[in-house]
Motif scaffolding. Structure first.
Motif, PDB file in Angstrom:
ATOM      1  N   GLY A 354       0.830  -1.213   0.000  1.00  0.00           N
ATOM      2  CA  GLY A 354       0.000   0.000   0.000  1.00  0.00           C
ATOM      3  C   GLY A 354       0.859   1.256   0.000  1.00  0.00           C
ATOM      4  O   GLY A 354       2.032   1.230  -0.376  1.00  0.00           O
ATOM      5  N   LEU A 355       0.273   2.364   0.423  1.00  0.00           N
ATOM      6  CA  LEU A 355       0.965   3.660   0.469  1.00  0.00           C
ATOM      7  C   LEU A 355       0.834   4.267   1.870  1.00  0.00           C
ATOM      8  O   LEU A 355      -0.187   4.029   2.509  1.00  0.00           O
ATOM      9  CB  LEU A 355       0.329   4.631  -0.538  1.00  0.00           C
ATOM     10  CG  LEU A 355       0.483   4.312  -2.029  1.00  0.00           C
ATOM     11  CD1 LEU A 355      -0.329   5.298  -2.864  1.00  0.00           C
ATOM     12  CD2 LEU A 355       1.952   4.337  -2.450  1.00  0.00           C
ATOM     13  N   PRO A 356       1.823   5.011   2.326  1.00  0.00           N
ATOM     14  CA  PRO A 356       3.177   5.173   1.763  1.00  0.00           C
ATOM     15  C   PRO A 356       3.995   3.905   1.973  1.00  0.00           C
ATOM     16  O   PRO A 356       3.740   3.170   2.905  1.00  0.00           O
ATOM     17  CB  PRO A 356       3.778   6.327   2.568  1.00  0.00           C
ATOM     18  CG  PRO A 356       2.719   6.865   3.461  1.00  0.00           C
ATOM     19  CD  PRO A 356       1.628   5.847   3.521  1.00  0.00           C
ATOM     20  N   ASN A 357       4.964   3.675   1.102  1.00  0.00           N
ATOM     21  CA  ASN A 357       5.860   2.524   1.261  1.00  0.00           C
ATOM     22  C   ASN A 357       7.311   2.982   1.115  1.00  0.00           C
ATOM     23  O   ASN A 357       7.572   4.197   1.076  1.00  0.00           O
ATOM     24  CB  ASN A 357       5.479   1.422   0.260  1.00  0.00           C
ATOM     25  CG  ASN A 357       5.579   1.901  -1.186  1.00  0.00           C
ATOM     26  OD1 ASN A 357       6.553   2.558  -1.564  1.00  0.00           O
ATOM     27  ND2 ASN A 357       4.575   1.583  -1.992  1.00  0.00           N
ATOM     28  N   GLU A 358       8.230   2.035   1.003  1.00  0.00           N
ATOM     29  CA  GLU A 358       9.670   2.362   0.951  1.00  0.00           C
ATOM     30  C   GLU A 358      10.021   3.350  -0.159  1.00  0.00           C
ATOM     31  O   GLU A 358      10.907   4.182  -0.002  1.00  0.00           O
ATOM     32  CB  GLU A 358      10.501   1.094   0.750  1.00  0.00           C
ATOM     33  CG  GLU A 358      11.111   0.506   2.001  1.00  0.00           C
ATOM     34  CD  GLU A 358      10.073  -0.104   2.947  1.00  0.00           C
ATOM     35  OE1 GLU A 358       8.906  -0.311   2.534  1.00  0.00           O
ATOM     36  OE2 GLU A 358      10.437  -0.342   4.117  1.00  0.00           O
ATOM     37  N   ASN A 359       9.323   3.230  -1.285  1.00  0.00           N
ATOM     38  CA  ASN A 359       9.676   4.060  -2.448  1.00  0.00           C
ATOM     39  C   ASN A 359       8.710   5.201  -2.693  1.00  0.00           C
ATOM     40  O   ASN A 359       9.119   6.262  -3.151  1.00  0.00           O
ATOM     41  CB  ASN A 359       9.707   3.194  -3.711  1.00  0.00           C
ATOM     42  CG  ASN A 359      10.812   2.165  -3.622  1.00  0.00           C
ATOM     43  OD1 ASN A 359      11.975   2.520  -3.522  1.00  0.00           O
ATOM     44  ND2 ASN A 359      10.440   0.902  -3.606  1.00  0.00           N
ATOM     45  N   ASN A 360       7.433   4.952  -2.440  1.00  0.00           N
ATOM     46  CA  ASN A 360       6.410   5.968  -2.706  1.00  0.00           C
ATOM     47  C   ASN A 360       5.993   6.542  -1.364  1.00  0.00           C
ATOM     48  O   ASN A 360       5.366   5.849  -0.561  1.00  0.00           O
ATOM     49  CB  ASN A 360       5.217   5.338  -3.429  1.00  0.00           C
ATOM     50  CG  ASN A 360       5.656   4.701  -4.734  1.00  0.00           C
ATOM     51  OD1 ASN A 360       6.004   3.514  -4.760  1.00  0.00           O
ATOM     52  ND2 ASN A 360       5.691   5.481  -5.780  1.00  0.00           N
ATOM     53  N   SER A 361       6.332   7.784  -1.132  1.00  0.00           N
ATOM     54  CA  SER A 361       6.295   8.306   0.225  1.00  0.00           C
ATOM     55  C   SER A 361       5.101   9.186   0.553  1.00  0.00           C
ATOM     56  O   SER A 361       5.113   9.893   1.547  1.00  0.00           O
ATOM     57  CB  SER A 361       7.599   9.037   0.528  1.00  0.00           C
ATOM     58  OG  SER A 361       8.586   8.065   0.817  1.00  0.00           O
ATOM     59  N   SER A 362       4.056   9.121  -0.268  1.00  0.00           N
ATOM     60  CA  SER A 362       2.794   9.768   0.088  1.00  0.00           C
ATOM     61  C   SER A 362       1.714   8.693   0.069  1.00  0.00           C
ATOM     62  O   SER A 362       1.958   7.566  -0.387  1.00  0.00           O
ATOM     63  CB  SER A 362       2.468  10.852  -0.940  1.00  0.00           C
ATOM     64  OG  SER A 362       1.165  11.368  -0.713  1.00  0.00           O
ATOM     65  N   ASP A 363       0.512   9.025   0.529  1.00  0.00           N
ATOM     66  CA  ASP A 363      -0.608   8.093   0.348  1.00  0.00           C
ATOM     67  C   ASP A 363      -1.339   8.379  -0.965  1.00  0.00           C
ATOM     68  O   ASP A 363      -2.400   7.839  -1.229  1.00  0.00           O
ATOM     69  CB  ASP A 363      -1.561   8.102   1.553  1.00  0.00           C
ATOM     70  CG  ASP A 363      -2.165   9.462   1.834  1.00  0.00           C
ATOM     71  OD1 ASP A 363      -1.703  10.471   1.259  1.00  0.00           O
ATOM     72  OD2 ASP A 363      -3.116   9.526   2.641  1.00  0.00           O
ATOM     73  N   HIS A 364      -0.754   9.259  -1.790  1.00  0.00           N
ATOM     74  CA  HIS A 364      -1.231   9.497  -3.152  1.00  0.00           C
ATOM     75  C   HIS A 364      -0.102   9.188  -4.122  1.00  0.00           C
ATOM     76  O   HIS A 364       1.073   9.249  -3.752  1.00  0.00           O
ATOM     77  CB  HIS A 364      -1.641  10.962  -3.351  1.00  0.00           C
ATOM     78  CG  HIS A 364      -2.862  11.363  -2.584  1.00  0.00           C
ATOM     79  ND1 HIS A 364      -4.042  11.727  -3.172  1.00  0.00           N
ATOM     80  CD2 HIS A 364      -3.066  11.475  -1.247  1.00  0.00           C
ATOM     81  CE1 HIS A 364      -4.932  12.043  -2.239  1.00  0.00           C
ATOM     82  NE2 HIS A 364      -4.367  11.906  -1.069  1.00  0.00           N
ATOM     83  N   LEU A 365      -0.474   8.919  -5.372  1.00  0.00           N
ATOM     84  CA  LEU A 365       0.513   8.787  -6.443  1.00  0.00           C
ATOM     85  C   LEU A 365       0.582  10.103  -7.210  1.00  0.00           C
ATOM     86  O   LEU A 365      -0.411  10.843  -7.248  1.00  0.00           O
ATOM     87  CB  LEU A 365       0.087   7.674  -7.410  1.00  0.00           C
ATOM     88  CG  LEU A 365       0.068   6.251  -6.849  1.00  0.00           C
ATOM     89  CD1 LEU A 365      -0.599   5.303  -7.842  1.00  0.00           C
ATOM     90  CD2 LEU A 365       1.484   5.784  -6.512  1.00  0.00           C
TER      91      LEU A 365
END
Ligand code: KL2
Length: 375
Positions: A354-365
């Motif tokens: 899900g989000l945020p994760n190790e690479n994607n650091s928001s809860d949005h893309l």
């Protein structure tokens, strides 16, 4: 690029949404370098960021973006939540013609008691050897509350009124428009359809149905007619009162009886009709479903929900003219969508926790589009 970067204060206030995350990935000191890396990688000419927290903006976000060649404008929310919307653009690509912040909070109007904001810039493309129109870039983060579609629609109308006033050209037409942000409304909802279709009949519509975030609308009020009070100064066409009607140079007594009657009849009809309009012809960069499977794309994902709430809308002029061979069709004075960054499905995102994760650091893309300005 349109990107809700998740303010650290909101992350901490709503920590129940991020229980699926490993603790370290939630620290700002971990998240910000990732977000910056992403922005740098995609290298967009214009960034529309939401949930930009004021202290981080001043100390890290603005200085970092400036060193990447961006000029940054910022509008903080009113009230106590210290985040807001930023629009940043490459100063090698545009010069700034005007900055127009929009506050949706109005002290005298009980409906408008929320602190959301928008920001509208007029940018002049720096194109050698060509006279280009300006482009109008708008960014907003509408109210979250799924039950208050009445407020969301009014906030949207206020943003559209500001865009009309900023994008309005001398000849009466509008310059090309890009309207981005987090609208806290899902594809196909009444609010979404209003943006795309330019009209909405809201008769009998429950306030909790406007954004499509929730299914049930039991016990909810229906939208009042009109939705917002006349003292807001915005017409049902989403323009500032006084802007839509061409100024009459003559005094009232010079008008013939019939003209005056017609004007009054129009005003009355507008007041009583349960329909909203706007003057733009807006397309969405994304189609919200994967082309082959029809599975929904999502722009935000955390433990409570995964859905599309972020958008890039743009004016693709419908006016078609024949090309030199008589067969081609060109778009005049609008934006042509050349490319976009793919979104993902909810299932894709849960394979990476899900989000945020190790690479994607928001809860949005991030949403990203490439346009050609048709001259
Ligand atoms: O949905 V958002 O997250 O666009 O990603 O916009 C709002 C929500 C943002 C600004 O108000 O904060 C989040 N439940 C879930 N999320 C909430 C809530 C809530 N009660 N309140 C605020 N947000």
């Amino acid at each position: 690029m349109s990107y809700n970067i998740l303010s650290q204060d909101l992350l901490e206030d709503n920590s129940h949404l991020y229980r699926h995350c490993r603790r370290p990935v939630l620290h700002w000191s971990f998240r910000f370098p990732n977000i910056l890396k992403e922005i740098k990688h995609f290298d967009a000419d214009v960034l529309c960021l939401q949930e930009v927290q004021e202290d981080h903006y001043g100390t890290e976000i603005r200085p970092s973006l400036e060193s990447l060649g961006y000029h940054c404008e910022y509008k903080m929310r009113t009230g106590r939540k210290p985040d807001g919307c930023a629009i940043c653009f490459k100063h090698s690509k545009f010069s700034l013609l005007s900055v127009n912040p929009v506050e949706f909070y109005r002290p005298g109007i009980p409906l408008l008691d929320r602190d959301n904001v928008g920001l509208v810039l007029l940018l002049q493309p720096k194109i050698p050897c060509a006279a280009s129109p300006a482009i109008c870039v708008a960014n907003t983060h509408l109210l979250y509350n799924p039950r208050r579609g009445d407020i969301k629609l009014t906030q949207l109308a206020m943003l559209l009124a500001e865009i009309s006033s900023v994008a309005h050209q001398k000849d009466g037409s509008f310059c090309p428009i890009i309207m981005c942000g987090d609208f806290n409304s899902v594809p196909g909802s009444p609010l979404y359809s209003f943006i795309k279709e330019g009209k909405l009949n809201y008769e009998g519509l429950a306030i909790g149905k406007v954004s499509g975030q929730e299914q049930s609308s039991r016990g909810q009020r229906i939208l009042s007619i009109p939705i917002w009070p006349p003292n807001l100064g915005i017409s049902q066409n989403c323009v500032y009162e006084g802007q839509q009607v061409p100024k009459v140079e003559k005094t009232d007594c010079d008008l013939t009886q019939t003209q005056q009657e017609k004007t009054e009849a129009l005003v009355t009809a507008e007041k009583l009709s349960s329909s909203l309009q706007h003057h733009f012809s807006l397309s969405s960069v994304y189609s919200h479903y994967l082309p082959d499977s029809g599975i929904p794309e999502v722009t935000t994902c955390h433990s409570r929900s995964a859905r599309t709430v972020d958008y890039i809308f743009y004016s693709a002029e419908k006016e078609a003219v024949p090309g030199h061979q008589g067969t081609e069709v060109a778009l005049v004075g609008g934006l042509k969508l050349l490319a976009r960054l793919s979104l993902l499905t909810e299932q894709d995102l849960w394979t990476v926790n899900g989000l945020p994760n190790e690479n994607n650091s928001s809860d949005h893309l991030p949403l990203l589009a490439k346009f050609r300005l048709e001259l």
